[in-house]
Design an enzyme around this catalytic site. Structure first.
Site, short mmCIF file in Angstrom:
data_model
loop_
_atom_site.label_atom_id
_atom_site.label_comp_id
_atom_site.label_asym_id
_atom_site.label_seq_id
_atom_site.Cartn_x
_atom_site.Cartn_y
_atom_site.Cartn_z
N ASP A 191 -3.93 -6.71 -2.39
CA ASP A 191 -4.11 -5.17 -2.44
C ASP A 191 -4.48 -4.81 -3.40
O ASP A 191 -5.03 -5.41 -4.46
CB ASP A 191 -2.23 -4.50 -2.16
CG ASP A 191 -2.24 -3.41 -1.32
OD1 ASP A 191 -2.86 -2.92 -0.99
OD2 ASP A 191 -1.56 -2.80 -0.37
N TRP B 289 -6.71 9.88 -2.14
CA TRP B 289 -6.59 8.82 -3.35
C TRP B 289 -6.65 9.87 -4.64
O TRP B 289 -5.77 9.78 -5.38
CB TRP B 289 -6.45 7.84 -2.84
CG TRP B 289 -6.12 7.27 -2.40
CD1 TRP B 289 -6.79 7.76 -1.30
CD2 TRP B 289 -4.89 5.88 -2.61
NE1 TRP B 289 -5.84 6.22 -0.59
CE2 TRP B 289 -5.00 5.13 -0.69
CE3 TRP B 289 -4.31 5.76 -3.52
CZ2 TRP B 289 -4.08 3.88 -0.60
CZ3 TRP B 289 -3.83 4.23 -3.31
CH2 TRP B 289 -3.59 3.50 -2.06
N GLY B 290 -7.19 10.83 -4.76
CA GLY B 290 -7.78 11.00 -5.86
C GLY B 290 -9.53 11.28 -6.23
O GLY B 290 -10.30 11.18 -5.02
N ASP C 35 -5.74 3.09 4.82
CA ASP C 35 -4.49 2.57 5.50
C ASP C 35 -5.38 3.99 7.16
O ASP C 35 -5.32 5.40 6.71
CB ASP C 35 -3.22 3.24 5.42
CG ASP C 35 -2.05 1.88 4.35
OD1 ASP C 35 -1.64 2.15 3.57
OD2 ASP C 35 -3.50 1.42 3.39
#
Length: 832
Positions: free
Chosen positions: A307, A351-352, A379
């Site tokens: 990850d 996410w930004g 995801d």
């Protein structure tokens, strides 16, 4: 299958001599609504976005191989100049070529002329099919691959995942390529979506047993993968070694891995490319790559998911750290081959604001040289909550770079997620799309709890076989993006896997042509991968496709005597409710006592005519159906016939889900009577509201939210009262963008008032995001449009509802993604 009688041989031969391609007209398909974004809850799990960045949304960038700029939201634009160069190189290298026709028709709704497609999809289809004929499927190990994936050595045999087993190949590393450990997409199960971090040695043993006992292992699902949650609270010992949670794994991990292996399965494990940062990520290997790779190999693991949550928190460069991790895995002390699943889920704006080099959408540029798979977007959902729109979003992102997919290297759009929020039809679509995408098939749900229907879908040999096709070609879209689309995957035998995709909310008959998918000739065999029906077409590929559904065919040139004609019996369509025309693309809503007009269109795309087509229609108990059409005696090749009906609902029809079921019969020359059954879901609405009161307290027909679910009298996700710029409202609806909330008014209401805005809860998250649009739509007509609404400027709503049957309250993301979009319909008051 019966063969045509000898008596008809002369007639059939004459038809064959004169047969030409004569597809029915194939209309242009409509554009989809803008693919909306969705925010995540503030608290996010092991491999979701950090708590401070709760949203995940549709990308601004669009796929690389689709139609011209005039196409809609999920249309593609060229990703980079390297794509064309890569394709040209593949052609020069002698890659197996499909027909390079410039797709003249696309997946469409039936009835109008088709629009011409751009050449980009067809070009990719004909050039990305890199040669893989040197791959043996009989056992042993493969020898290296170069960066193009077209030169798998045939000097040593390879075992590829197939319908009867898993991957067991090893290989050397080519000059610029990753090991070919899994020539076909790997398959298995992962703990994340179904179990979260709540699993133990006993849980994993139980699931592994179920994979064997329920037929998944036999179908090829052979990796048992532990995601985040296996590690101890102190993930490293004093000596610096990773250590499992002693309460969950009292015997350590080696005995569990040995047990998995004893079942003929493989074992996978999870870590992160960054250093462990308490409170930001659950586990990290930063600074310990070789040590951890050696440890995983010593435990006997066969696959590692790496990850990037700790990586992004530490502001690392993903290409650098993933390359270092890949080197450590390849050079582990045990010389154990381990699949490397590169999992960078970071995307913007969800996410930004991250540079492209940090995002999952950049992994394609380096991952094929170092990994067996790479995540292509964020995801696909949240634990226990997977939405169909996000499945489509991830598929579209995954489709951007088919040119880099090759045997042993596959784009990963995330896990399969049956029974975690999607309907069976929606999951069948996900499995269909993942299969033609040559994506890893990894189940994220708890296998022990899945229905027999779901297990049957997961183990369908034709669908799995398309995914495991040794050519390892990723499907591309033929023609423009839209509500309905055609996707095509070139197969190793020269045939095509063809998907007719219906993204919309109502059923449609979709069509394309053999020519459009790169095949030539006058006759084609169509095998429906889901129903196993084998028919013959004169060139048109058609299917009745439910809302959010797909049809999946294996298509190849036909030989010998003609087969059963390819006939498509349409799904019943409600065209009117009373005298009101039904809006296109909207699921029908009816009520007790209504009279409907419905039709079923039957089309013959076979080579031979069919005789005496008859359609009967049946509703629910107490409904009265009357036919309005005289059946034709014959339906010639390339022709269609519409069968119309009136349907009268019982006055006391029970609110909820109902169906209209059509049974179509016809005589196929030489094959006897054929029958097709198609079913249309119908929503019977609750009684309309009365008096003046909070619309949020009335029963809705359907309600969706970008993440989580719509909440009544509370803001979405937080459980706090609805609040706009400091003012609290006792009633309302809280949603995240995008959202639809639908009510049945039955022409009984005259007015709607409300205040719309962004809930004050967004101020607890951060200054980013928090913009939405609000629309009030009556029977498909926009009655109110707020424009862009931010967190500081709510807007009043006052709408005339006179004559409105069905009311939709819509929230969009204002074009900047769904990050932090917690939208409120405050004090929605209906006068009825």
């Amino acid at each position: 299958m019966k063969k045509p009688s000898a008596v008809l041989g002369g007639v059939i031969a004459a038809v064959l001599v004169t047969a030409t391609l004569a597809p029915a007209a194939t209309p242009a398909h409509a554009a989809p609504a803008a693919t909306p974004a969705h925010a995540a809850p503030a608290a996010t799990p092991a491999h979701a976005a950090p708590a401070a960045t709760p949203a995940h949304a549709a990308p601004a960038a669009t796929p690389a191989h689709a139609a011209p700029a005039a196409t809609p939201a999920n249309a593609a634009t060229p990703a980079n100049a390297a794509t064309a160069a890569t394709l040209a190189k593949a052609v020069r290298a002698g890659a197996t070529s499909a027909s390079s026709s410039t797709a003249s028709s696309t997946s469409t709704t039936s009835g109008t002329a088709s629009s011409g497609a751009g050449t980009s999809g067809a070009a990719i289809a004909s050039t990305t099919a890199t040669s893989s004929t040197a791959i043996s499927r009989t056992g042993g190990s493969s020898t290296g691959t170069g960066s193009s994936g077209a030169a798998i050595s045939s000097t040593t045999a390879t075992t590829a995942t197939g319908a009867s087993g898993g991957v067991s190949a090893t290989s050397a590393v080519g000059s610029s390529g990753a090991q070919v450990l899994s020539p076909a997409p790997y398959m298995g199960w992962n703990t994340y979506y179904g179990l979260g971090g709540d699993f133990s040695e006993a849980t994993i043993r139980s699931v592994a047993d179920s994979m064997v006992n329920r037929g998944l292992k036999k179908a090829g699902y052979d990796i048992v993968w532990l995601d985040g949650g296996w590690q101890a609270d102190e993930s490293r010992s004093a000596a610096g070694d990773l250590q499992p949670n002693p309460a969950k794994f009292p015997n350590g991990l080696k005995p569990l891995v040995d047990y998995i292996h004893s079942l003929g399965l493989k074992a996978g494990i999870y870590t992160d490319a960054g250093p462990y940062i308490p409170g930001r990520c659950g586990l990290g290997s930063g600074g310990y790559y070789q040590r951890d790779a050696d440890q995983f190999a010593a435990w006997g693991f066969d696959a590692v998911k790496v990850d990037y949550l700790c990586g992004i928190a530490a502001d690392l460069d993903p290409k650098t750290v993933f390359t270092e991790f890949a080197h450590a895995l390849r050079n582990n002390a045990s010389h154990r081959p381990m699949i490397f699943n590169l999992c960078n889920p970071v995307t913007s704006p969800d996410w930004g604001n991250y540079p492209e080099s940090q995002q999952s959408t950049f992994s394609w540029s380096y991952a094929p040289a170092i990994a067996q798979s790479w995540r292509t977007y964020t995801d696909v959902g949240f634990q226990g909550d997977i939405k169909f729109k996000d499945v489509l979003r991830n598929y579209d992102a995954n489709a951007r770079h088919p040119e880099v997919v090759k045997p042993g290297a596959f784009g990963d759009p995330d896990y399969l997620a049956p029974e975690l929020g999607m309907s069976d039809e929606e999951f069948r679509t996900q499995l269909t799309l993942w299969s033609v995408a040559a994506a890893p098939l990894v189940v994220g749900s708890d296998i022990r709890k899945l229905s027999a229907t779901t297990i049957g879908m997961l183990t369908d040999p034709d669908v799995v076989g398309i995914n495991q096709d040794p050519a390892a070609v990723q499907a591309v879209r033929v023609g423009a993006a839209g509500t309905t689309e055609t996707w095509v995957k070139r197969l190793a035998d020269g045939g095509r896997a063809v998907v007719l995709l219906n993204r919309g909310d109502s059923a449609n008959t979709l069509t394309t042509t053999a020519k459009a998918v790169g095949l030539s000739g006058a006759r084609f065999t169509l095998k429906n991968a889901w129903t196993n029906a084998v028919t013959e077409s004169a060139g048109t590929i058609s299917a009745a496709v439910p809302a959010h559904g797909t049809a999946l065919f294996r298509v190849a040139p036909a030989t010998g005597l003609p087969g059963i004609p390819h006939v498509t019996a349409g799904i019943p369509q409600v065209t009117k409710v009373g005298t009101d025309a039904q809006p296109d693309g909207v699921a029908p809503v009816v009520a007790g006592g209504d009279e409907l007009t419905a039709q079923v269109v039957v089309r013959n795309d076979g080579l031979l005519p069919i005789m005496g087509p008859v359609v009967t229609l049946v509703g629910e108990a107490g409904w009265t159906v009357k036919s309005l059409t005289t059946a034709p005696a014959i339906l010639a090749s390339g022709k269609q016939a519409a069968f119309a009906f009136t349907v009268k609902l019982a006055a006391d029809a029970t609110p909820g889900n109902a169906t209209l079921t059509a049974s179509t019969t016809y005589e196929a020359i030489g094959f006897g009577k054929q029958r097709q059954t198609t079913v249309s879901p119908i929503v019977v609405a609750p009684v309309p509201p009365t008096g003046t009161g909070a619309l949020s307290h009335h029963q809705w027909i359907v309600a969706t939210s970008g993440w989580m679910s719509p909440t009544v009298d509370q803001s979405v996700g937080g459980g706090s009262p609805i609040s706009l710029v400091g003012q609290t409202y006792p009633t309302g609806i809280g949603v995240a963008s995008p959202s639809t909330v639908r009510y049945y008014l039955g022409k009984a209401c005259s007015r709607l008032t409300a205040t719309v805005g962004i809930d004050d809860a967004v101020r607890n998250v951060g200054p980013e995001g928090g913009t939405s649009t609000f629309q009030v739509v009556g029977d498909g007509r926009v009655l109110f449009d707020s424009g862009v609404v931010d967190r500081d400027h709510p807007k009043p709503v006052d709408v005339d509802l006179t004559g409105v049957r069905v009311l939709d309250l819509l929230v969009g993301d204002a074009g900047d993604g769904g990050y932090n979009d917690r939208a409120d319909w405050a004090a929605p008051t209906a006068t009825c």
